[in-house]
Design a protein around this motif. Structure first.
Motif, PDB file in Angstrom:
ATOM      1  N   PRO A  70       0.804  -1.231   0.000  1.00 50.50           N
ATOM      2  CA  PRO A  70       0.000   0.000   0.000  1.00 50.50           C
ATOM      3  C   PRO A  70       0.832   1.274   0.000  1.00 50.50           C
ATOM      4  O   PRO A  70       0.308   2.353  -0.296  1.00 50.50           O
ATOM      5  N   ALA A  71       2.114   1.155   0.302  1.00 54.13           N
ATOM      6  CA  ALA A  71       2.975   2.336   0.215  1.00 54.13           C
ATOM      7  C   ALA A  71       3.194   2.759  -1.235  1.00 54.13           C
ATOM      8  O   ALA A  71       3.461   3.927  -1.514  1.00 54.13           O
ATOM      9  N   TRP A  72       3.078   1.805  -2.166  1.00 55.23           N
ATOM     10  CA  TRP A  72       3.340   2.082  -3.576  1.00 55.23           C
ATOM     11  C   TRP A  72       2.109   1.917  -4.453  1.00 55.23           C
ATOM     12  O   TRP A  72       2.100   2.365  -5.600  1.00 55.23           O
ATOM     13  N   ASN A  73       1.100   1.278  -3.954  1.00 56.51           N
ATOM     14  CA  ASN A  73      -0.149   1.115  -4.699  1.00 56.51           C
ATOM     15  C   ASN A  73      -1.286   1.625  -3.827  1.00 56.51           C
ATOM     16  O   ASN A  73      -1.759   0.932  -2.925  1.00 56.51           O
ATOM     17  N   THR A  74      -1.720   2.829  -4.094  1.00 54.04           N
ATOM     18  CA  THR A  74      -2.823   3.412  -3.320  1.00 54.04           C
ATOM     19  C   THR A  74      -4.121   3.402  -4.116  1.00 54.04           C
ATOM     20  O   THR A  74      -5.087   4.051  -3.734  1.00 54.04           O
ATOM     21  N   SER A  75      -4.139   2.676  -5.219  1.00 46.55           N
ATOM     22  CA  SER A  75      -5.352   2.581  -6.033  1.00 46.55           C
ATOM     23  C   SER A  75      -6.324   1.581  -5.415  1.00 46.55           C
ATOM     24  O   SER A  75      -6.002   0.875  -4.456  1.00 46.55           O
ATOM     25  N   ALA A  76      -7.500   1.470  -6.014  1.00 45.61           N
ATOM     26  CA  ALA A  76      -8.484   0.483  -5.570  1.00 45.61           C
ATOM     27  C   ALA A  76      -8.234  -0.889  -6.178  1.00 45.61           C
ATOM     28  O   ALA A  76      -8.939  -1.845  -5.841  1.00 45.61           O
ATOM     29  N   ASP A  77      -7.229  -1.000  -7.055  1.00 46.79           N
ATOM     30  CA  ASP A  77      -6.946  -2.252  -7.759  1.00 46.79           C
ATOM     31  C   ASP A  77      -5.849  -3.039  -7.055  1.00 46.79           C
ATOM     32  O   ASP A  77      -4.707  -2.566  -6.956  1.00 46.79           O
ATOM     33  N   ARG A  78      -6.189  -4.225  -6.554  1.00 50.83           N
ATOM     34  CA  ARG A  78      -5.173  -5.131  -5.995  1.00 50.83           C
ATOM     35  C   ARG A  78      -4.212  -5.559  -7.097  1.00 50.83           C
ATOM     36  O   ARG A  78      -4.512  -5.460  -8.292  1.00 50.83           O
ATOM     37  N   TRP A  79      -3.066  -6.119  -6.658  1.00 49.87           N
ATOM     38  CA  TRP A  79      -2.111  -6.650  -7.627  1.00 49.87           C
ATOM     39  C   TRP A  79      -2.770  -7.663  -8.553  1.00 49.87           C
ATOM     40  O   TRP A  79      -2.453  -7.710  -9.758  1.00 49.87           O
ATOM     41  N   SER A  80      -3.681  -8.481  -8.030  1.00 51.04           N
ATOM     42  CA  SER A  80      -4.319  -9.522  -8.829  1.00 51.04           C
ATOM     43  C   SER A  80      -5.174  -8.924  -9.948  1.00 51.04           C
ATOM     44  O   SER A  80      -5.226  -9.468 -11.056  1.00 51.04           O
ATOM     45  N   LYS A  81      -5.833  -7.811  -9.677  1.00 51.87           N
ATOM     46  CA  LYS A  81      -6.634  -7.171 -10.720  1.00 51.87           C
ATOM     47  C   LYS A  81      -5.733  -6.498 -11.749  1.00 51.87           C
ATOM     48  O   LYS A  81      -6.035  -6.514 -12.953  1.00 51.87           O
ATOM     49  N   LEU A  82      -4.629  -5.912 -11.301  1.00 52.74           N
ATOM     50  CA  LEU A  82      -3.711  -5.260 -12.229  1.00 52.74           C
ATOM     51  C   LEU A  82      -3.123  -6.257 -13.219  1.00 52.74           C
ATOM     52  O   LEU A  82      -2.929  -5.933 -14.400  1.00 52.74           O
ATOM     53  N   TYR A  83      -2.848  -7.469 -12.772  1.00 56.18           N
ATOM     54  CA  TYR A  83      -2.324  -8.497 -13.669  1.00 56.18           C
ATOM     55  C   TYR A  83      -3.424  -9.162 -14.495  1.00 56.18           C
ATOM     56  O   TYR A  83      -3.262  -9.373 -15.699  1.00 56.18           O
ATOM     57  N   TYR A  84      -4.521  -9.544 -13.841  1.00 55.54           N
ATOM     58  CA  TYR A  84      -5.475 -10.474 -14.439  1.00 55.54           C
ATOM     59  C   TYR A  84      -6.866  -9.917 -14.688  1.00 55.54           C
ATOM     60  O   TYR A  84      -7.687 -10.598 -15.305  1.00 55.54           O
ATOM     61  N   LYS A  85      -7.173  -8.745 -14.147  1.00 52.57           N
ATOM     62  CA  LYS A  85      -8.485  -8.140 -14.305  1.00 52.57           C
ATOM     63  C   LYS A  85      -9.586  -9.121 -13.875  1.00 52.57           C
ATOM     64  O   LYS A  85      -9.494  -9.751 -12.829  1.00 52.57           O
TER      65      LYS A  85
END
Length: 516
Positions: free
Chosen positions: A471-486
């Protein structure tokens, strides 16, 4: 493999073996493991034996429990080589390439590299995977994550041709089964296992031993290829923005793979200012009518009167070497040109990030890249091997012949943030800070990451970035899993639950078992 010199199906390398230091790390020297042992598997039966033993042995050290799989060893994070790894299963001895008449498909063993696919498959068949430009990347991970390269705008992704896969999976009883799953398999669970390997990432479901491909494309007989550079000293903010905008705008306007321009592939290498030069590599199928005109149009748009004067490329940038004397596009046989680009760089430490773009760069993107490439920020930072590489994308990629697990199918550009340093460099923290800050500020308006939206469309699993989970580097609503796989992620979780119910194959960003 020559039958006169057969390899043992399994070879064990322990800490007292002189091979151990080399085999307990990957290409990225940032990640070094201390496993109890490394198992080299030369056959699918050898994989079954090694995996069966590994998952049924108690861990000598409770802090080291993971069993990981290595093909080419190019994993960008500590997913294969990390402090918690107990056993590394190395399948690189399985590197055969052959035609399988029973499958009516070309078989490539999962330990083969991109270069095996080019130097072995192409001369014998006239066919090739539209895979990556880095020769030593292993097919096992490259294909499972989607796999793209210089032929992809012309021919699509590697997974668009995947017909079947053979995987060693661990059952809930800790037994190991060798499963072959094909596109037209009558068993829906096996069809889903095949689908998961068309972009679901390597090391998530089992140990891939073999791939089969149908209807592989024929690469060009000859290509036109160019390499050129601009001096950083000749740029100001406005001319930098014109260069990068022209590049993105040209590709946005040329997304039809049936046209010569739709087949052109390019890499814009936006290095840190301390490099001294910005680079460009581009290639097109020379045998397509209108290829020269398309290349000339591209170069006229990107390297015209609105940007500083360019010169021939004489030094490598990032993972690619220079193409000698190619400011004027050179006509070369495809395999020769592929070999010329096929550099992996030195064995060094690195950190990487990625982004898909559906539209050309916004002003905010352009200003942040200008600032953090050493013009307003990190002006005292010196590293010739810090860069943002912008690859052309889309065209045939965005017209897949069938459903795959790769969800990003309407992008026009793909970005790869890269930074390299040598092991033991006292400025390692500074190198990592540069790439983190540059990426976060490029995508500052979308939570520090290329969140799913109108302009950006997430990240590439084959360029894994553990920071996406922080969360220090990703403050969006999208988890890593959504960013990769939607929206593919929940389906991948169901495949995980069916084929790896004990979560044997896990790392910091592995597909998670669904919640009970």
């Amino acid at each position: 493999m020559d039958d006169a010199f057969p390899l043992p199906p399994v070879t064990t390398v322990r800490p007292d073996d002189k091979r151990y230091p080399s085999l307990s790390r990957g290409f990225n020297q940032r990640w070094i493991a201390e496993p109890e042992y490394v198992r080299m598997a030369a056959t699918p039966a050898g994989v079954v034996r090694a995996l069966t033993e590994a998952v049924n042995q108690p861990a000598a050290d409770p802090a080291r429990r993971r069993v990981t799989v290595r093909s080419g060893g190019h994993c960008y994070e500590d997913f294969v080589c990390g402090p918690d790894v107990r056993v590394i299963l190395d399948i690189s001895p399985m590197c055969g390439v052959a035609y399988d008449p029973g499958m009516e498909a070309y078989r490539i063993d999962a330990g083969a590299t991109n270069w095996h696919g080019y130097s072995h498959l192409y001369p014998l068949s006239g066919r090739a995977l539209p895979g990556g430009s880095c020769y030593s990347v292993g097919i096992g991970g490259h294909v499972a994550g989607g796999g793209f390269g210089l032929l992809s705008r012309q021919s699509g992704l590697t997974v668009d041709y995947l017909y079947a896969v053979e995987v060693a999976v661990v059952t809930g009883r800790r037994t190991v089964e060798l499963v072959t799953a094909s596109r037209d398999d009558p068993d829906p669970d096996r069809r889903e296992l095949l689908w998961a390997h068309t972009g679901g990432g390597g090391g998530n479901f089992g140990v891939v031993t073999r791939f089969w491909f149908r209807d592989l494309p024929e690469p060009p007989r000859r290509v036109l290829i160019t390499g050129r550079v601009w001096k950083w000293a000749d740029f100001d903010r406005a001319s930098f923005a014109r260069l990068v905008t022209a590049y993105g705008t040209w590709f946005a306007a040329h997304q039809d793979p049936s046209t010569p321009a739709g087949k052109l592939f390019a890499m814009l290498k936006l290095t840190h200012r301390s490099n001294g030069e910005i680079g460009l590599l581009a290639q097109i199928d020379a045998d397509v009518p209108g290829a020269k005109e398309a290349m000339d149009d591209f170069l006229g748009a990107v390297d015209g009167k609105d940007v500083p004067t360019s010169a021939a490329m004489t030094a490598g940038m990032g993972e690619h070497g220079p193409v000698a004397e190619a400011k004027t596009p050179r006509l070369m046989p495809w395999l020769t040109a592929t070999q010329a680009l096929n550099a992996s760089g030195e064995n060094r430490c690195g950190k990487y990030k990625s982004a898909y773009l559906r539209k050309p760069f916004t002003d905010q993107h352009l200003n942040a890249m200008w600032d953090y490439l050493g013009n307003e920020r990190y002006t005292e930072y010196v590293n010739k091997e810090a860069l943002i590489q912008v690859d052309s994308y889309g065209s045939a990629i965005n017209r897949p012949p069938r459903e795959t697990a790769v969800p990003q199918r309407d992008s026009i550009l793909k970005m790869q943030y890269q930074v390299y340093w040598t092991a033991g460099d006292p400025k390692e923290a500074e190198h990592i800070a540069w790439i983190r800050d540059t990426y976060k500020n490029t995508f500052a308006t979308t939570g520090g990451v290329p969140a799913i939206g109108d302009v950006t469309d997430g990240c590439y699993i084959n360029y894994p970035d553990a920071d996406l989970s922080d969360p220090a580097w990703n403050t969006s609503a999208d988890r890593w899993s959504k960013l990769y796989y939607k929206d593919s992620y929940s389906r991948l979780q169901r495949v995980k639950n069916r084929w790896d119910p004990l979560n044997v194959f896990r790392h910091r960003q592995s597909v998670e078992l669904p919640e009970a």
